[in-house]
Design an enzyme around this catalytic site. Sequence first.
Site: not given
Ligand code: GLN
Length: 530
Positions: A190, A166, A91
């Site tokens: 995510s 994400s 990532k």
């Molecule tokens: N979707 C969640 C957020 O927007 C979690 C994102 C993540 O785990 N990085 O914060």
Amino acid sequence: MSETRDLTLLTAHEMADLLRAGETTSRELAAAHLERARRTDHGLNAWLTIDDERAFAEADAADARLAAARAAGPAAVERLHPLAGIPVALKDLVSVKGGQCTAGSRILEGYRAPYDAHITERLHDVGAVILGKTNMDEFAMGSSTEHSAFGPTSNPWDLDRVPGGSSGGSAASVAAYQAPMSIGTDTGGSIRQPASLCGIVGIKPTYGRVSRYGIVAFASSLDQIGPFARDTRDAAALLHAVSGRDERDSTSAPVEVPDALIQLAKSDDEAASHLRGKRLGLPREYFVSGMEPGVERAIREAVVALEHAGAIVEEVSLPHTDYGLATYYIVAPAEASANLARYDGVRFGHSVRGGDDYLADYLATRGGGFGPEVKRRIMLGTYALSAGYYDAFYLKAQKVRTLIKRDFDLLWERGFDALVAPTSPDVAFRFGSKLADPVKMYLSDACTLPVNMAGLPGMSVPCGLSEDLPVGLQLIGAPWSEGELFRLARGYEGATAGETWRNVRPHHLAALEDPTTPTPAERIARAGAH
Ligand code: GLN
């Protein structure tokens, strides 16, 4: 060796067998994946950078190690890590010395990482080969990868749908066979949610299992790094490679890394036999209102399969589940607002310089460098931390966090081996369908957020299809139970090895081979024009 064999369709453990037998080389594996990634990424946009030069240098080094081990004999070959010579995608928030690290944001455009992240060093130590960096929601804020400053990523199951987020690029690249495994981060879901939406395996380890040194921070008390792969054995091997104490991250725990991670059963029957007599809790609160009926059906079928294999599944309650979302959206933005204060136009990447007015430069740098979701979080977080509101919001949320954790603790005390639940209330959704309503997007993580709030390990494994799209089964364990969690997940994989849905490949792989397939951004623009 057959001329037509497609190396990219193998799992990493199959690749490892070939490498050890001298039937392929790490260079061949790297070449096959780099070529496929370049050929098929136009319609997917899973990658932000592909680094052939680095990948081949690492592959050649791995080949030299493999050759030396083979020359030294079977014991030396046995000592090689399962990841020696295996390609991996990262990532784009993991530091690789000298490489870009955008975190999906314009504000880090042009920034070069001055050092390797701890996990980059670890991957190097075991001989893994880093192919490049994958797309993501800006600063890991989102559930669809639509918040990337570099355009959205498509889902290889249906290019009109999101891969989740994400870590959408990491999940999509593995589902599309551009890499056998990848690294993501999970602050509220995510890793698990995109794994679920892309039909692959993903795990968020116990908080403290993996050092966060060299990772762009979102919410420091929640962020954890973890693997994606197409089966449990590969995901476990990647977690094994990156886990362990690191002095440079004081929250990384001096806890032993379980050998179970690289010793999962090879035979499906042996794996399934591990489920016999295991006690699994099914939390009723995770069947949230608004959950798609097809998702619920697939989860209930998975429970039946677990019971068939001899597990005892009992309905349980986690009464504070409902507060997970509300408290997460205080704690995570609060920590993010502090972590993101460092992007001031002086130290990193994007910088707007006008004249002597430093405040104006600062506002212009941040105003132009951050996207709308990041700004929303900074405002939410700054508000929650401001004088007079700190006790009412941040402190209160931290107290409720303790209650969420206690719900889980009570179940471990009652002797449950793990909990099983849906990962996501829905399958991969269409581009744009949640973009206008942030709360709708936030609800995607209703089933994953409590696990981060409690610091527990949680994983998602494929458990069937709904509307022809993948559904993920979530397994949640007690702190540091990753070894057992993987044995259970491998058991479920073994018990369902004969299911027809296991042989269904993402529907749009062929479209990705077509150079005229539009990019995800073009796809969205065309849909909007109709
Ligand atoms: N979707 C969640 C957020 O927007 C979690 C994102 C993540 O785990 N990085 O914060």
